[in-house]
Design a protein around this motif. Structure first.
Motif, short mmCIF file in Angstrom:
data_model
loop_
_atom_site.label_atom_id
_atom_site.label_comp_id
_atom_site.label_asym_id
_atom_site.label_seq_id
_atom_site.Cartn_x
_atom_site.Cartn_y
_atom_site.Cartn_z
N LEU A 223 0.83 -1.21 0.00
CA LEU A 223 0.00 0.00 0.00
C LEU A 223 0.87 1.26 0.00
CD1 LEU A 223 -2.72 1.47 0.25
CD2 LEU A 223 -2.54 1.18 2.73
N LYS A 224 1.92 1.27 0.81
CA LYS A 224 2.76 2.45 0.90
C LYS A 224 3.54 2.70 -0.40
CE LYS A 224 1.87 4.18 4.96
NZ LYS A 224 0.63 3.43 5.23
N PHE A 225 3.95 1.64 -1.09
CA PHE A 225 4.58 1.83 -2.39
C PHE A 225 3.62 2.57 -3.33
CE2 PHE A 225 7.77 -1.77 -1.77
CZ PHE A 225 8.88 -0.97 -1.98
N GLN A 230 3.84 5.92 -6.22
CA GLN A 230 3.09 5.69 -7.46
C GLN A 230 3.61 4.47 -8.20
OE1 GLN A 230 3.16 9.50 -9.49
NE2 GLN A 230 2.52 10.55 -7.62
N LEU A 231 3.95 3.44 -7.41
CA LEU A 231 4.40 2.16 -7.96
C LEU A 231 3.29 1.13 -7.83
CD1 LEU A 231 8.03 1.68 -6.58
CD2 LEU A 231 7.36 1.89 -8.97
N HIS A 232 3.17 0.28 -8.82
CA HIS A 232 2.21 -0.82 -8.73
C HIS A 232 2.86 -1.96 -7.94
CE1 HIS A 232 0.17 -4.53 -10.39
NE2 HIS A 232 -0.78 -3.88 -9.76
N ALA A 233 2.44 -2.12 -6.70
CA ALA A 233 3.00 -3.15 -5.83
C ALA A 233 1.88 -4.08 -5.38
CB ALA A 233 3.66 -2.52 -4.60
N GLU A 234 2.14 -5.38 -5.45
CA GLU A 234 1.15 -6.37 -5.03
C GLU A 234 1.74 -7.22 -3.92
OE1 GLU A 234 -1.96 -6.55 -5.90
OE2 GLU A 234 -1.76 -4.92 -7.35
N SER A 235 0.93 -7.43 -2.88
CA SER A 235 1.34 -8.24 -1.74
C SER A 235 0.73 -9.63 -1.85
CB SER A 235 0.87 -7.58 -0.44
OG SER A 235 1.11 -8.42 0.67
N SER A 313 11.66 0.00 9.43
CA SER A 313 12.74 0.10 8.44
C SER A 313 12.17 0.27 7.03
CB SER A 313 13.64 -1.13 8.51
OG SER A 313 14.32 -1.20 9.73
N PHE A 314 11.08 -0.41 6.75
CA PHE A 314 10.46 -0.23 5.43
C PHE A 314 10.01 1.21 5.23
CE2 PHE A 314 6.69 0.37 2.92
CZ PHE A 314 7.13 -0.08 1.68
N TYR A 315 9.37 1.79 6.24
CA TYR A 315 8.94 3.18 6.11
C TYR A 315 10.12 4.09 5.79
CZ TYR A 315 4.31 2.14 8.21
OH TYR A 315 3.05 1.67 8.48
N CYS A 316 11.26 3.85 6.45
CA CYS A 316 12.45 4.64 6.16
C CYS A 316 12.86 4.50 4.70
CB CYS A 316 13.60 4.20 7.06
SG CYS A 316 13.36 4.50 8.82
N GLU A 319 10.14 6.17 2.20
CA GLU A 319 10.18 7.63 2.21
C GLU A 319 11.38 8.12 1.40
OE1 GLU A 319 11.23 11.70 3.53
OE2 GLU A 319 12.44 9.87 3.62
N ALA A 320 12.51 7.48 1.60
CA ALA A 320 13.71 7.86 0.86
C ALA A 320 13.52 7.62 -0.64
CB ALA A 320 14.92 7.08 1.37
#
Length: 342
Positions: A223-225, A230-235, A313-316, A319-320
């Motif tokens: 979801l955050k991607f 603006q990336l298409h990410a699927e979990s 760590s993912f949030y970091c 964001e970067a």
């Protein structure tokens, strides 16, 4: 990470927010846990959307593993649109909403209470409509969250729910791990996975994988991607990805796998290696991989709390990555901080 974004500052505030929750929220959590223990429900239901629903997925696995109590997600529209009563007598209903204002979440909590459930609200606004519709309210004590992308509220909601379950079970080992979380989460804010950012590069699509409680972390990451990059990410669950989705994997296709030191780690690592062998560029938070690339992570002394260090760590990292693409993660296009659905 850029020091210029609200998201950056709020990620850095997560350890202190969790410490504040432990200090200020414990009394209410213990009261709610005692009520749940007395009720001894045969099942638990959850009601939430978005990141809050990922919190519920995390708590589902935690409750089923710790308590042996099955957990199911209820569609909020069952109450708000369909006006359908449910057979919830003797159950526990957990509603999660950082704002506590979404009409469908509030209506489902109100309906569950009328249908005989003991109701519990997890919210950043203890005076909200959701809190008023519930028997017990757990203030997550995140403090103001101004970035559209939820970070502090996701982690503090998950921690509040986990403290609730640990007190209900009287699990001393888990409670110790939770009390040690602020220091571990502070360490996790120093990890931002530059190798993952480099591998994603200009790719427009990627997978995130998890299993067990880290499936929720994978869902939140995907979801955050989308929100911030603006990336298409699927979990996907690592148990499901080889059953069809893997067919779109090509050379260099980015895959980020979340793993903790639990019963699912070996199987997830095997899947990570299998996808890597098909040409994907796979990263995993475990040393059990061979074809995939192991990446840095903070271990916290318990698999359930390990999952929370991974999302920090993912949030970091995300964001970067967003700021490197000249995207403002605080104001994703088409999105508002609070989305109210009926």
């Amino acid at each position: 990470m850029s020091s210029q974004t609200k998201m950056y500052r709020e990620i850095r505030e997560i350890p202190s927010a969790v410490d504040r929750l432990l200090t200020m929220g414990s009394a209410d959590i213990q009261v709610a846990a005692e009520a749940a223990r007395t009720l001894d429900p045969q099942f638990i239901v959850t009601v939430a959307r978005g990141s809050s629903d990922h919190v519920c997925t995390y708590l589902k696995y935690a409750a089923e593993v710790l308590l042996g109590t099955p957990v199911a997600s209820i569609g909020p529209s069952i109450a708000s649109l369909y006006k359908a009563p449910l057979k919830l007598s003797g159950s526990l209903c957990i509603g999660v909403s950082q704002s506590g204002t979404s009409p469908d979440i509030v209506e489902m909590a109100r309906s569950a209470r009328q249908d005989g459930a003991l109701t519990l609200a997890l919210t950043n606004h203890p005076g909200s409509d959701l809190a008023k519709a519930s028997d017990h309210t757990l203030d997550i004590h995140a403090g103001p969250e101004l970035s559209v992308a939820a970070t502090k509220t996701f982690v503090t909601s998950a921690v509040a729910g986990l403290i609730f379950l640990a007190n209900w079970k009287k699990d001393a080992a888990l409670l110790r791990a939770i009390n040690d979380l602020p220091a571990h989460l502070d360490q996790a804010t120093n990890i931002s996975w530059p190798e993952v950012r480099s591998a994603i590069g200009t790719h427009a699509s990627l997978f995130t994988l998890g299993r067990g409680q880290v499936l929720a972390i994978s869902n939140e990451a995907a979801l955050k991607f989308k929100e911030t990059c603006q990336l298409h990410a699927e979990s996907y669950s690592s148990a499901e990805v080889l059953h069809g989705p893997v067919s779109i994997v090509g050379e260099g296709f980015p895959v980020l796998c979340f793993a903790v030191d639990d019963a699912a780690e070996a199987a997830l690592a095997q899947t990570a290696d299998a996808v890597a062998e098909k040409g994907a560029k796979v990263f995993a938070t475990t040393s059990a991989v061979s074809a995939a690339t192991s990446i840095e992570r903070v271990r916290t002394g318990h698999p359930l709390t390990d999952a929370l260090s991974l999302i920090v760590s993912f949030y970091c990292m995300v964001e970067a990555f967003a700021t490197s693409r000249q995207i403002d993660p605080d104001a994703p296009r088409h999105l508002n901080k609070v989305t109210e659905t009926v």
